[in-house]
Enzyme design. Structure first.
Site, PDB file in Angstrom:
ATOM      1  N   ASP A 162       0.946  -1.144   0.138  1.00 40.27           N
ATOM      2  CA  ASP A 162       0.120  -0.083   0.057  1.00 40.27           C
ATOM      3  C   ASP A 162       0.917   1.254   0.073  1.00 40.27           C
ATOM      4  O   ASP A 162       2.116   1.289   0.084  1.00 40.27           O
ATOM      5  CB  ASP A 162      -0.847   0.066   1.115  1.00 40.27           C
ATOM      6  CG  ASP A 162      -0.190  -0.629   2.663  1.00 40.27           C
ATOM      7  OD1 ASP A 162       0.851  -0.433   2.547  1.00 40.27           O
ATOM      8  OD2 ASP A 162      -1.080  -1.113   3.464  1.00 40.27           O
TER       9      ASP A 162
ATOM     10  N   ASN B 221      -7.820  -2.990  14.290  1.00 37.12           N
ATOM     11  CA  ASN B 221      -9.364  -3.504  13.899  1.00 37.12           C
ATOM     12  C   ASN B 221      -9.212  -4.595  12.920  1.00 37.12           C
ATOM     13  O   ASN B 221     -10.236  -4.936  12.092  1.00 37.12           O
ATOM     14  CB  ASN B 221      -9.633  -2.195  13.270  1.00 37.12           C
ATOM     15  CG  ASN B 221      -9.037  -1.694  11.810  1.00 37.12           C
ATOM     16  OD1 ASN B 221      -7.983  -2.234  11.260  1.00 37.12           O
ATOM     17  ND2 ASN B 221      -9.498  -0.833  11.277  1.00 37.12           N
TER      18      ASN B 221
ATOM     19  N   HIS C  59      -7.505  -5.083  10.117  1.00 36.00           N
ATOM     20  CA  HIS C  59      -6.911  -4.822   8.754  1.00 36.00           C
ATOM     21  C   HIS C  59      -5.843  -5.530   8.107  1.00 36.00           C
ATOM     22  O   HIS C  59      -5.110  -5.607   8.900  1.00 36.00           O
ATOM     23  CB  HIS C  59      -7.116  -3.289   8.356  1.00 36.00           C
ATOM     24  CG  HIS C  59      -6.155  -2.400   8.813  1.00 36.00           C
ATOM     25  ND1 HIS C  59      -5.856  -1.184   9.187  1.00 36.00           N
ATOM     26  CD2 HIS C  59      -4.689  -2.821   9.024  1.00 36.00           C
ATOM     27  CE1 HIS C  59      -4.728  -0.679   9.357  1.00 36.00           C
ATOM     28  NE2 HIS C  59      -4.009  -1.674   9.467  1.00 36.00           N
TER      29      HIS C  59
ATOM     30  N   GLU D 156      -9.869  -2.236   5.256  1.00 44.81           N
ATOM     31  CA  GLU D 156     -10.364  -1.840   6.376  1.00 44.81           C
ATOM     32  C   GLU D 156     -11.778  -2.624   6.584  1.00 44.81           C
ATOM     33  O   GLU D 156     -12.380  -3.175   5.591  1.00 44.81           O
ATOM     34  CB  GLU D 156     -10.584  -0.280   6.428  1.00 44.81           C
ATOM     35  CG  GLU D 156      -9.651   0.277   6.292  1.00 44.81           C
ATOM     36  CD  GLU D 156      -8.733   0.538   7.514  1.00 44.81           C
ATOM     37  OE1 GLU D 156      -8.850  -0.239   8.435  1.00 44.81           O
ATOM     38  OE2 GLU D 156      -7.948   1.434   7.639  1.00 44.81           O
TER      39      GLU D 156
HETATM   40  C1  F6R Z   1       1.318  -1.784   6.106  1.00 45.24           C
HETATM   41  C2  F6R Z   1       0.056  -2.295   6.265  1.00 45.24           C
HETATM   42  C3  F6R Z   1      -0.639  -2.326   7.521  1.00 45.24           C
HETATM   43  C4  F6R Z   1       0.160  -2.692   8.856  1.00 45.24           C
HETATM   44  C5  F6R Z   1      -0.756  -2.610   9.796  1.00 45.24           C
HETATM   45  C6  F6R Z   1      -0.108  -2.929  11.251  1.00 45.24           C
HETATM   46  O1  F6R Z   1       1.681  -1.658   4.815  1.00 45.24           O
HETATM   47  O2  F6R Z   1      -0.426  -2.721   5.354  1.00 45.24           O
HETATM   48  O3  F6R Z   1      -1.773  -3.169   7.341  1.00 45.24           O
HETATM   49  O4  F6R Z   1       0.674  -3.913   8.578  1.00 45.24           O
HETATM   50  O5  F6R Z   1      -1.537  -1.418   9.961  1.00 45.24           O
HETATM   51  O6  F6R Z   1       0.629  -1.766  11.601  1.00 45.24           O
HETATM   52  P1  F6R Z   1       1.990  -1.817  12.612  1.00 45.24           P
HETATM   53  O7  F6R Z   1       2.805  -3.028  12.253  1.00 45.24           O
HETATM   54  O8  F6R Z   1       2.596  -0.389  12.578  1.00 45.24           O
HETATM   55  O9  F6R Z   1       1.208  -2.416  13.843  1.00 45.24           O
END
Ligand code: F6R
Length: 243
Positions: free
Chosen positions: A67, A136, A138, A143
């Protein structure tokens, strides 16, 4: 599903890095799906160390990130492009043209989504997809909601996600409200998925994702359907999964 729970962060980083290094040894031309966020940083550090020691090479590999924020130019401090350069790309032997992220400030974002999917297809799909998990549920920026998308698409970031990511920006206002993310179909087509989770704050959602019902309200729960899912968690994130 193969679930591994590690006592220390060091062990988790080493195991994740070793898995990617083994994939590259088996298939030097591997197509790697990469994630940003705090979770994979230790794995990237370990891979950089291994690369410097001559234990892993990315020379023939190709990478696709999950992303990118919409509206941030590539050279913005907090773009995922900058993140990947800081933590991995500039420290290893990945040729510049072999790394891919969605272009967050593309003139036509809808075209950019189609281009990204076509590029992944052309590379013959993803061999090993690295994922973190949001509080959450995702994955990528898919989401929770009534619907999920299969292909790469523009997504409105959940308020919870913007707040979680505000720690990287000067203020919450500066966190972009949209992102381009690969969809669940792209993720589930990867031949192997490695889901990483660390920290007590991920314990609850990790349990819901892996042991709860499969639902669009917890996008990570769809990973239960994948035939080759590997989960690596530290003891805090894996606390509720230990039988
Ligand atoms: C990042 C991504 C997100 C993260 C998720 C967890 O490229 O796609 O899904 O993997 O938000 O983020 P952290 O590792 O910062 O807790």
């Amino acid at each position: 599903m193969n679930l591994f729970i590690y006592e220390s962060n060091e062990q988790l980083n080493a195991a994740a890095a070793n898995l990617m290094a083994a994939e590259l040894q088996r298939n030097p031309k591997a197509v790697l799906g990469l994630a940003t966020g705090s979770t994979p940083i230790g794995m990237y550090e370990k891979l950089v160390e291994m690369h410097r020691a001559g234990l892993v090479s990315f020379r023939e590999a190709t990478t696709y990130n999950l992303d990118e924020y919409v509206g941030l130019p590539r050279d913005h401090e907090e773009s995922y492009y900058t993140f990947m350069n800081r933590h991995l790309f500039r420290h290893v032997d990945l040729p510049e043209g072999s790394t891919h992220l969605p272009l967050g400030n593309a003139e036509n974002p809808a075209d950019e989504c189609l281009r990204y999917d076509a590029s992944i297809e052309q590379a013959n799909g993803i061999d090993l997809q690295i994922l973190g998990i949001g509080h959450n549920g995702h994955v990528g920026f898919n989401e929770p909601g009534d619907e999920l998308h299969s292909g790469t698409h523009i997504v409105q970031l959940a308020e919870e996600t913007r707040k979680a990511n505000a720690r990287f920006f000067a203020s919450l206002d500066e966190v972009p409200s949209e992102a381009i993310t690969v969809g669940m179909g792209v993720i589930l087509k990867a031949r192997t998925i490695l889901l990483l989770a660390r920290g007590a704050d991920k314990a609850e959602i990790l349990k819901r994702a892996l042991r709860g019902p499969i639902t669009t309200q917890v996008p990570a729960s769809l990973l239960q359907l994948h035939p080759n899912l590997i989960v690596m968690a530290d003891s805090e994130a894996g606390r509720l999964l230990q039988a």
